[in-house]
Design an enzyme around this catalytic site. Structure first.
Site, short mmCIF file in Angstrom:
data_model
loop_
_atom_site.label_atom_id
_atom_site.label_comp_id
_atom_site.label_asym_id
_atom_site.label_seq_id
_atom_site.Cartn_x
_atom_site.Cartn_y
_atom_site.Cartn_z
N ASP A 67 0.83 -1.20 0.00
CA ASP A 67 0.00 0.00 0.00
C ASP A 67 0.86 1.25 0.00
O ASP A 67 2.09 1.18 0.11
CB ASP A 67 -0.94 0.00 1.21
CG ASP A 67 -0.28 -0.52 2.48
OD1 ASP A 67 0.91 -0.23 2.70
OD2 ASP A 67 -0.95 -1.20 3.27
N ASP A 136 -8.41 -2.96 14.00
CA ASP A 136 -9.77 -3.15 13.51
C ASP A 136 -9.88 -4.28 12.49
O ASP A 136 -10.90 -4.44 11.84
CB ASP A 136 -10.32 -1.86 12.92
CG ASP A 136 -9.51 -1.35 11.74
OD1 ASP A 136 -8.53 -2.02 11.32
OD2 ASP A 136 -9.85 -0.27 11.20
#
Length: 261
Positions: A67, A136
């Site tokens: 990323d 998360d």
């Protein structure tokens, strides 16, 4: 999915580096997927030590990063292409130009994402993908709610991810970019072997969902339950919520020595 619980990051680095060394021995031109963040650092340090010792070489290998932030200047120290160069690529013997990342400064973002997918496919795909996991449950920057079939694309970071990453930006969350480019969950799932590392108590709930929870876009990493070859390397803190932790320990201690990970 194999779950391996080890005492500390150093031993996790050794086990993961063993897998990379075995891969390079049978396929010197292997394609590696490289994650940034703190979790893989022990792996990279161990691989650097083995390269320095002449045990392994990356001169024929290729790499793709997971990323990249959108809009960070090329010279910014937290640009992920800069980070992976600093912590790993520049410390071993990759040939120039053989490690690529998504272009967070591209004028045409969708085209850049499509080109990145094509570049990975042109190499024959990723042989071993190193991953971390967010608190998360995100992998790459595939935040909760991400499509389980997604490919490289632009994503908006959650507030929690930006808070978690603020430590790299002087603890100022407002300096953390709002957008990123990330390999999609479908892209990650196409890797032939996934090695995911999680360290510390803050990752315990995400690890519990990853390993023992239902597959759900609310915990994106859970898609890895459908992958045929995933190795999850944990320290005791990250493993503390696992209901079957004792079984995972017993299984790892009992496996044949020739099997590897």
């Amino acid at each position: 999915m194999e779950v391996v619980i080890l005492p500390d990051a150093a031993q996790i680095g050794t086990v993961a580096a063993d897998a990379v060394e075995a891969l390079l021995a049978r396929k010197p031109a292997a394609v590696l997927g490289l994650a940034t963040g703190s979790s893989p650092l022990a792996i990279y340090d161990e691989l650097v030590a083995r390269c320095d010792a002449g045990r392994i070489s990356f001169r024929h290998a290729r790499g793709f990063t997971l990323d990249e932030y959108v809009g960070l200047p090329a010279e910014h120290p937290e640009r992920y292409r800069t980070v992976i160069d600093t912590v790993f690529v520049s410390r071993v013997d990759f040939a120039p130009g053989t490690v690529a990342g998504p272009d967070g400064l591209a004028e045409d973002i969708p085209a850049a994402c499509a080109e990145y997918e094509a570049a990975i496919a042109a190499t024959g795909g990723i042989d071993l993908q190193i991953l971390g996991i967010g608190t998360d449950g995100h992998i790459g920057f595939n935040e909760p709610g991400s499509s389980l079939a997604s490919r490289t694309r632009i994503k908006t970071l959650t507030r929690q991810t930006r808070i978690d990453n603020a430590r790299f930006f002087g603890d100022d969350v407002d300096l953390v970019p709002t957008h990123c480019l990330t390999q999609g969950l479908g892209t990650i799932m196409a890797a032939r072997h996934v090695v995911l590392v999680a360290l510390g108590r803050s990752k315990a709930e995400a690890v519990h969902q990853l390993v023992e929870g239902p597959v759900s876009a609310m915990w994106p990493a859970t898609i890895l339950q459908h992958h045929p070859h995933v190795t999850v390397l944990l320290d005791g803190g990250a493993a503390r919520r696992l209901q079957l932790a004792d079984y995972y320990r017993e299984t790892y201690l009992s496996k044949p020595s020739w099997q590897g990970i």
